[in-house]
Design a protein around this motif. Structure first.
Motif, short mmCIF file in Angstrom:
data_model
loop_
_atom_site.label_atom_id
_atom_site.label_comp_id
_atom_site.label_asym_id
_atom_site.label_seq_id
_atom_site.Cartn_x
_atom_site.Cartn_y
_atom_site.Cartn_z
N ASP A 82 0.85 -1.19 0.00
CA ASP A 82 0.00 0.00 0.00
C ASP A 82 0.88 1.24 0.00
O ASP A 82 1.84 1.33 0.74
CB ASP A 82 -0.91 0.03 1.24
CG ASP A 82 -1.98 -1.05 1.20
OD1 ASP A 82 -2.36 -1.45 0.09
OD2 ASP A 82 -2.42 -1.47 2.27
N VAL A 85 -1.88 7.66 -0.24
CA VAL A 85 -3.02 8.07 -1.06
C VAL A 85 -3.43 9.48 -0.68
O VAL A 85 -3.13 9.95 0.42
CB VAL A 85 -4.23 7.12 -0.90
CG1 VAL A 85 -3.91 5.74 -1.40
CG2 VAL A 85 -4.71 7.09 0.52
N GLU A 86 -4.13 10.12 -1.59
CA GLU A 86 -4.64 11.46 -1.34
C GLU A 86 -6.10 11.52 -1.77
O GLU A 86 -6.43 12.04 -2.83
CB GLU A 86 -3.79 12.50 -2.08
CG GLU A 86 -2.37 12.53 -1.57
CD GLU A 86 -1.50 13.53 -2.31
OE1 GLU A 86 -2.03 14.39 -3.04
OE2 GLU A 86 -0.27 13.45 -2.14
N PRO A 87 -6.98 10.96 -0.95
CA PRO A 87 -8.41 10.95 -1.30
C PRO A 87 -8.96 12.37 -1.37
O PRO A 87 -8.53 13.26 -0.64
CB PRO A 87 -9.05 10.16 -0.17
CG PRO A 87 -8.10 10.28 0.97
CD PRO A 87 -6.74 10.41 0.38
N GLU A 88 -9.91 12.53 -2.26
CA GLU A 88 -10.50 13.85 -2.46
C GLU A 88 -11.88 13.99 -1.84
O GLU A 88 -12.48 15.05 -1.91
CB GLU A 88 -10.53 14.18 -3.95
CG GLU A 88 -9.13 14.27 -4.53
CD GLU A 88 -9.13 14.67 -5.99
OE1 GLU A 88 -10.16 15.13 -6.50
OE2 GLU A 88 -8.07 14.50 -6.63
N SER A 89 -12.36 12.93 -1.25
CA SER A 89 -13.67 12.98 -0.60
C SER A 89 -13.70 11.99 0.56
O SER A 89 -12.84 11.11 0.66
CB SER A 89 -14.78 12.63 -1.60
OG SER A 89 -14.71 11.26 -1.94
N GLU A 91 -15.92 9.71 0.94
CA GLU A 91 -16.22 8.39 0.38
C GLU A 91 -14.95 7.70 -0.13
O GLU A 91 -14.72 6.53 0.16
CB GLU A 91 -17.23 8.53 -0.77
CG GLU A 91 -17.64 7.20 -1.36
CD GLU A 91 -18.70 7.34 -2.44
OE1 GLU A 91 -19.06 6.30 -3.00
OE2 GLU A 91 -19.15 8.46 -2.72
N GLU A 92 -14.11 8.41 -0.87
CA GLU A 92 -12.84 7.85 -1.35
C GLU A 92 -11.96 7.40 -0.19
O GLU A 92 -11.34 6.35 -0.23
CB GLU A 92 -12.06 8.89 -2.16
CG GLU A 92 -12.31 8.89 -3.63
CD GLU A 92 -11.42 9.91 -4.33
OE1 GLU A 92 -10.20 9.99 -4.03
OE2 GLU A 92 -11.94 10.63 -5.18
N LEU A 93 -11.91 8.22 0.83
CA LEU A 93 -11.10 7.93 2.00
C LEU A 93 -11.56 6.64 2.66
O LEU A 93 -10.75 5.77 2.99
CB LEU A 93 -11.18 9.09 2.99
CG LEU A 93 -10.30 8.96 4.23
CD1 LEU A 93 -9.72 10.32 4.60
CD2 LEU A 93 -11.07 8.40 5.40
N LEU A 95 -13.27 4.12 1.35
CA LEU A 95 -13.01 2.97 0.49
C LEU A 95 -11.53 2.55 0.56
O LEU A 95 -11.22 1.36 0.64
CB LEU A 95 -13.44 3.25 -0.95
CG LEU A 95 -14.95 3.39 -1.14
CD1 LEU A 95 -15.26 3.83 -2.57
CD2 LEU A 95 -15.67 2.10 -0.80
N GLU A 96 -10.63 3.52 0.54
CA GLU A 96 -9.21 3.23 0.66
C GLU A 96 -8.90 2.64 2.04
O GLU A 96 -8.14 1.67 2.16
CB GLU A 96 -8.38 4.50 0.42
CG GLU A 96 -6.90 4.28 0.55
CD GLU A 96 -6.33 3.31 -0.47
OE1 GLU A 96 -5.36 2.60 -0.13
OE2 GLU A 96 -6.83 3.24 -1.61
N TYR A 141 -19.74 4.42 5.95
CA TYR A 141 -19.97 4.42 4.51
C TYR A 141 -21.47 4.26 4.19
O TYR A 141 -22.00 4.97 3.34
CB TYR A 141 -19.17 3.30 3.85
CG TYR A 141 -19.24 3.31 2.34
CD1 TYR A 141 -18.51 4.25 1.61
CD2 TYR A 141 -20.03 2.41 1.66
CE1 TYR A 141 -18.57 4.28 0.23
CE2 TYR A 141 -20.10 2.44 0.28
CZ TYR A 141 -19.37 3.37 -0.44
OH TYR A 141 -19.45 3.40 -1.81
#
Length: 144
Positions: A82, A85-89, A91-93, A95-96, A141
């Motif tokens: 892994d 990461v740089e999630p933008e929301s 929801e993305e955060l 899921l990651e 989520y």
């Protein structure tokens, strides 16, 4: 991979999870304040995991244990691959984070099966906490 490299990578992974949850806390503050506390609690637990692993590294706790004999056959990928990461929301955060929690759970479970006594219990406890994190994340989520 030697034992020191394994512990260093695990510490890095725990730190990444900590940072991810602190970012989740920030996202939640603006998007969904009801989830701030959940992210804060999970971040604190990841920080505790990191400190536990740092203690093992600095204290030489794992020297002479069975894990050394099994490192090459553990199939640690993808658990140690892994990257940042740089999630933008939010929801993305989430899921990651779910993927990373699964990886951590699987790795700590493997280590708990190889090791004995208190080390086995420590990794079993950490695996259990990673599983709880995934459960909490799923609830968040589903609440989005």
């Amino acid at each position: 991979m030697n034992l020191r490299e394994l512990l260093e990578r695990l510490i890095w992974q725990e730190n990444e999870l900590y940072n991810l949850y602190k970012l989740g806390e920030t996202f939640a503050t603006y998007e969904r304040p009801e989830f701030v506390e959940t992210f804060r609690i999970i971040a604190e637990e990841e920080l505790r995991h990191r400190k536990t692993l740092e203690g093992m590294l600095s204290g030489g706790t794992l020297k002479g244990t069975a894990v050394i004999d099994y490192l090459d056959s553990l199939s640690l990928e993808p658990m140690l691959s892994d990257e940042r990461v740089e999630p933008e929301s939010l929801e993305e955060l989430i899921l990651e984070a779910l993927i990373r929690e699964k990886h951590a759970y699987e790795l700590y479970t493997k280590l708990s099966e190889i090791l004995k006594d208190s080390l086995s219990q420590i990794f079993r406890m950490m695996a259990s906490e990673e599983l709880k994190h995934a459960y909490r994340l799923r609830l968040v989520y589903e609440g989005l």
